[in-house]
Design an enzyme around this catalytic site. Sequence first.
Site, PDB file in Angstrom:
ATOM      1  N   ARG A 163       0.814  -1.268   0.155  1.00  0.00           N
ATOM      2  CA  ARG A 163       0.016   0.032  -0.153  1.00  0.00           C
ATOM      3  C   ARG A 163       0.953   1.241   0.001  1.00  0.00           C
ATOM      4  O   ARG A 163       0.632   2.194   0.673  1.00  0.00           O
ATOM      5  CB  ARG A 163      -0.799  -0.004   1.288  1.00  0.00           C
ATOM      6  CG  ARG A 163      -2.108  -1.036   1.213  1.00  0.00           C
ATOM      7  CD  ARG A 163      -2.885  -0.859  -0.082  1.00  0.00           C
ATOM      8  NE  ARG A 163      -4.261  -1.330   0.189  1.00  0.00           N
ATOM      9  CZ  ARG A 163      -4.583  -2.649  -0.096  1.00  0.00           C
ATOM     10  NH1 ARG A 163      -3.588  -3.481  -0.742  1.00  0.00           N
ATOM     11  NH2 ARG A 163      -5.726  -2.922   0.142  1.00  0.00           N
ATOM     12  N   SER A 236     -11.174  -0.716   2.936  1.00  0.00           N
ATOM     13  CA  SER A 236     -10.414  -0.867   3.903  1.00  0.00           C
ATOM     14  C   SER A 236     -10.131   0.604   4.573  1.00  0.00           C
ATOM     15  O   SER A 236      -9.403   1.297   4.028  1.00  0.00           O
ATOM     16  CB  SER A 236      -9.253  -1.596   3.874  1.00  0.00           C
ATOM     17  OG  SER A 236      -9.234  -2.928   3.141  1.00  0.00           O
ATOM     18  N   GLU A 332      -5.743   3.918   6.396  1.00  0.00           N
ATOM     19  CA  GLU A 332      -5.167   3.652   4.825  1.00  0.00           C
ATOM     20  C   GLU A 332      -5.769   4.941   4.049  1.00  0.00           C
ATOM     21  O   GLU A 332      -5.444   5.536   3.228  1.00  0.00           O
ATOM     22  CB  GLU A 332      -5.531   2.413   4.387  1.00  0.00           C
ATOM     23  CG  GLU A 332      -5.909   2.323   2.994  1.00  0.00           C
ATOM     24  CD  GLU A 332      -5.697   1.060   2.352  1.00  0.00           C
ATOM     25  OE1 GLU A 332      -4.702   0.658   2.061  1.00  0.00           O
ATOM     26  OE2 GLU A 332      -6.695   0.525   1.876  1.00  0.00           O
TER      27      GLU A 332
HETATM   28  N1  EPU Z   1     -10.472 -11.128   9.720  1.00  0.00           N
HETATM   29  C1  EPU Z   1     -11.004 -11.100  10.905  1.00  0.00           C
HETATM   30  N2  EPU Z   1     -11.847 -10.230  11.094  1.00  0.00           N
HETATM   31  C2  EPU Z   1     -12.551  -9.495  10.460  1.00  0.00           C
HETATM   32  C3  EPU Z   1     -11.522  -9.198   8.993  1.00  0.00           C
HETATM   33  C4  EPU Z   1     -10.619 -10.019   8.763  1.00  0.00           C
HETATM   34  O1  EPU Z   1     -10.816 -11.886  11.601  1.00  0.00           O
HETATM   35  O2  EPU Z   1     -13.330  -8.545  10.744  1.00  0.00           O
HETATM   36  C5  EPU Z   1      -9.356 -12.057   9.376  1.00  0.00           C
HETATM   37  C6  EPU Z   1      -9.752 -13.014   8.404  1.00  0.00           C
HETATM   38  O3  EPU Z   1     -10.306 -13.992   8.898  1.00  0.00           O
HETATM   39  C7  EPU Z   1      -8.476 -13.336   7.326  1.00  0.00           C
HETATM   40  C8  EPU Z   1      -7.775 -12.133   7.824  1.00  0.00           C
HETATM   41  O4  EPU Z   1      -8.122 -11.259   8.892  1.00  0.00           O
HETATM   42  O5  EPU Z   1      -7.861 -14.489   8.012  1.00  0.00           O
HETATM   43  C9  EPU Z   1      -7.482 -11.373   6.646  1.00  0.00           C
HETATM   44  O6  EPU Z   1      -9.004 -10.793   6.110  1.00  0.00           O
HETATM   45  P1  EPU Z   1      -9.392 -10.392   4.578  1.00  0.00           P
HETATM   46  O7  EPU Z   1      -9.014 -11.679   3.780  1.00  0.00           O
HETATM   47  O8  EPU Z   1     -10.612 -10.109   4.545  1.00  0.00           O
HETATM   48  O9  EPU Z   1      -8.388  -9.616   4.087  1.00  0.00           O
HETATM   49  P2  EPU Z   1      -7.933  -8.117   4.914  1.00  0.00           P
HETATM   50  O10 EPU Z   1      -6.437  -8.219   5.105  1.00  0.00           O
HETATM   51  O11 EPU Z   1      -8.849  -7.707   6.016  1.00  0.00           O
HETATM   52  C10 EPU Z   1      -6.973  -6.771   2.557  1.00  0.00           C
HETATM   53  C11 EPU Z   1      -7.052  -5.731   1.707  1.00  0.00           C
HETATM   54  C12 EPU Z   1      -8.341  -5.539   0.978  1.00  0.00           C
HETATM   55  C13 EPU Z   1      -8.351  -6.571   0.141  1.00  0.00           C
HETATM   56  C14 EPU Z   1      -8.308  -7.846   0.758  1.00  0.00           C
HETATM   57  C15 EPU Z   1      -8.267  -9.293   0.133  1.00  0.00           C
HETATM   58  C16 EPU Z   1      -5.672  -4.091   3.161  1.00  0.00           C
HETATM   59  C17 EPU Z   1      -5.718  -2.798   3.863  1.00  0.00           C
HETATM   60  N3  EPU Z   1      -6.961  -4.564   2.629  1.00  0.00           N
HETATM   61  O12 EPU Z   1      -8.023  -7.064   3.554  1.00  0.00           O
HETATM   62  O13 EPU Z   1      -8.317  -4.300   0.173  1.00  0.00           O
HETATM   63  O14 EPU Z   1      -9.562  -6.738  -0.600  1.00  0.00           O
HETATM   64  O15 EPU Z   1      -7.217  -8.086   1.917  1.00  0.00           O
HETATM   65  O16 EPU Z   1      -6.973  -9.564  -0.475  1.00  0.00           O
HETATM   66  O17 EPU Z   1      -4.604  -4.478   2.648  1.00  0.00           O
HETATM   67  C18 EPU Z   1      -9.095  -2.041   0.144  1.00  0.00           C
HETATM   68  O18 EPU Z   1      -7.962  -1.742   0.197  1.00  0.00           O
HETATM   69  O19 EPU Z   1      -9.874  -1.222   0.117  1.00  0.00           O
HETATM   70  C19 EPU Z   1      -9.517  -3.490   0.368  1.00  0.00           C
HETATM   71  C20 EPU Z   1     -10.787  -4.044   0.649  1.00  0.00           C
END
Ligand code: EPU
Length: 336
Positions: A163, A236, A332
């Site tokens: 990012r 996010s 972010e």
């Molecule tokens: N998780 C939780 N609780 C939650 C959300 C997530 O426990 O409420 C855990 C999930 O179980 C999982 C881990 O956190 O094990 C990762 O969650 P997720 O796969 O939803 O991805 P993220 O890290 O929360 C990032 C990006 C998203 C992107 C997703 C999918 C960032 C800041 N965000 O989210 O990007 O779509 O990965 O690759 O890096 C965006 O930038 O607007 C965005 C949506």
Amino acid sequence: MQIYENYSVKEHNTFMMDVRCARFVCVEHPDEVRQLAEHGVFQSEHFILGGGSNVLFTQDYTGTIIHPVFKGMEVLEETEDDVLLRVAAGEEWKQLQQYCLQHQLYGIENLIGIPGLVGSAPVQNIGAYGVEVKDTIAHVKGLRTDTLQPFALSNAQCNFGYRDSIFKHELKHKCFITHVIFRLSKHEHYTLTYKALSQELDRCNLQPSLQNITDCILRVRNSKLPDISKIGCAGSFFQNPIVPQAQYEQLLLTTPDLVSYPADNGRVKLSAGQLIEKAGWKGRRNGDAGVYDKQALVLVNYGMATPQEIVSLCQQVIDDVNKLFGVTLAPEVNIL
Ligand code: EPU
């Protein structure tokens, strides 16, 4: 170019905040960027706004908002292996995805469903489902707004990180990106490392293909993220925090199910969503400002939330995560 005075940006930010700016300029051709520069617009208060999907306006903006609307995609070079495609900053990201689907070009399929304009993509190195846009960017071109010189940066010169890029640091407020040049593969090659994606393909009994990956990711995204045409949010709200290995090991003692990913320099990336959920904020609301119930990383405006309510919610989340884990979340989203 089109110039509007005392203009509401409600339709130009996905949080749907109804604030006004003193001047709003729609740039209809890349050459107009130079004209604006020569009129000193970049020497006074200004903000370059893409799709408005990563910004929270907290008050009326007293300067000029500059919004690229020029579009276009042009193949600069084609080999047996790949295509060098020049895309204008004002093109919608989803149009580029559509183009790749139609022309069977590989590399950005995992980024389907990300809102916004192409010109914004390199700034924060958009990423999802194991792919970052930096993996397909050959060059970024535009105009330096401080020196009025055109620039062309190679991928390496963009200093891409999670990012992150040079456009958030050395070149912040010093350039206008007019074009992004992508190198897209003509060979089938997929990134299926991300569990949610491979599980969805399996669940639907589908083989990987551009269309199937597109469909699966859109389904996964729709199940976790709000529909920005209905609920105000900016995806996010926080970055996933990156901590030293020693701190990660310490945290594991009290939180053995901590989600983690390897990051640069032996550090560890944690999931902000998980930390927020464990801090008890998932699904909570303060009036119309809330933490989304399906993905705690997303703050939402359920209708009438004021920017101050979102900012105060953001601060409460940061404080509670900090108290519980000693980790400071960084937004972010650009807070203006
Ligand atoms: N998780 C939780 N609780 C939650 C959300 C997530 O426990 O409420 C855990 C999930 O179980 C999982 C881990 O956190 O094990 C990762 O969650 P997720 O796969 O939803 O991805 P993220 O890290 O929360 C990032 C990006 C998203 C992107 C997703 C999918 C960032 C800041 N965000 O989210 O990007 O779509 O990965 O690759 O890096 C965006 O930038 O607007 C965005 C949506």
